[in-house]
Design a protein around this motif. Structure first.
Motif, PDB file in Angstrom:
ATOM      1  N   ASN A  68       2.545  -1.942  -4.502  1.00  0.00           N
ATOM      2  CA  ASN A  68       2.279  -2.190  -3.085  1.00  0.00           C
ATOM      3  C   ASN A  68       2.519  -3.629  -2.651  1.00  0.00           C
ATOM      4  N   ARG A 168       0.251   0.114   3.760  1.00  0.00           N
ATOM      5  CA  ARG A 168      -0.151  -0.027   2.358  1.00  0.00           C
ATOM      6  C   ARG A 168       0.510  -1.229   1.711  1.00  0.00           C
ATOM      7  N   ALA A 169       1.793  -1.445   2.013  1.00  0.00           N
ATOM      8  CA  ALA A 169       2.502  -2.594   1.472  1.00  0.00           C
ATOM      9  C   ALA A 169       1.996  -3.903   2.084  1.00  0.00           C
TER      10      ALA A 169
END
Length: 248
Positions: A68, A168-169
């Motif tokens: 991530n 999420r990243a």
């Protein structure tokens, strides 16, 4: 013994929030150090940088193992904040304690209000806007250096909006940015001779690191919106208390 228990409890809560939200939890480190552990504002902001650096690096590793973290994107964003972080840390060491406390309360209140908004949903990556990204990175570095907080509550929406990362990243990448900025600000404060109470800082940091691992697992079980808004309510109450303390 009561001081040790307070340090462990506060550290665990802050690490839990940081691991679950990808930032924001560290903003409670300064008021916890001031009001629970009797640190001065100057000492609290320096100690907070140590705690934030160690905890963010640990949470970064946890998110990196899940894929991530966007390393190149995060490095670009963080690089823009290094010099502002150093300059702001140097300035903060020379300001009156009441000014630091009031500034922190204001930023904490703004962070809480921002957290009440629904997080942006995942979307297709957008083209990078270098000028906007550099400006956001510089602003984040300034806040990190000046107030001793990681600034994840600003980093995540900036990474989504300015660099087009998915949520999420953005959470994982924000931890890279926080770690770099915190290290730069901590290096700038190294020569200020601010007393560091390691008997408190060490257990606080250890509990925060362990909490960060649990926070990442918690994020997978509970709605991110629920976590974020609950934390925002606590943060807003803390900001109001700090502001009232400065005014009276």
């Amino acid at each position: 013994m009561s001081t040790l228990v307070l340090a462990l409890a506060a550290g665990a809560v802050i690490g839990l929030a940081l691991g679950a939200l990808g930032g924001g939890g560290s903003v409670l480190a300064v008021p916890a150090l001031i009001y629970l552990l009797d640190f001065t504002p100057a000492a609290a902001t320096t100690a907070s940088l140590i705690i934030v650096t160690a905890t963010s690096a640990t949470a970064l590793y946890a998110h990196a193992t899940s894929g991530n973290v966007r390393w190149k994107t995060g490095a670009f964003f963080a690089a823009a904040g290094i010099l502002p972080a150093v300059a702001a840390a140097t300035l903060a060491a020379r300001l009156p304690e009441a000014v630091l406390t009031a500034a922190f309360a204001a930023v904490a209140a703004l962070a809480a209000l921002a957290m009440f908004r629904t997080p942006p949903t995942d979307r297709q990556p957008q083209p990078v806007r270098p000028a906007r990204a550099a400006g956001a990175g510089a602003g984040l570095g300034t806040i990190t250096g000046f107030l001793g907080v990681g600034g994840g509550f600003l980093a995540v929406p900036s990474l989504v909006g300015a660099l087009g990362l998915r949520m999420r990243a953005a959470v994982g990448t924000s931890l890279l940015v926080i770690t770099v900025n915190s290290l730069a600000a901590l290096a700038a404060r190294a020569g200020t001779h601010t007393p560091l109470h390691w008997a408190v800082i060490a257990p606080f940091t250890g509990a925060a690191i362990l909490g960060a691992w649990d926070g990442k697992r918690l994020a997978a079980k509970i709605s991110g919106t629920t976590l974020q808004r609950t934390f925002a309510g606590v943060l807003l109450a803390v900001a109001a208390f700090m502001l009232a303390d400065v005014i009276r």
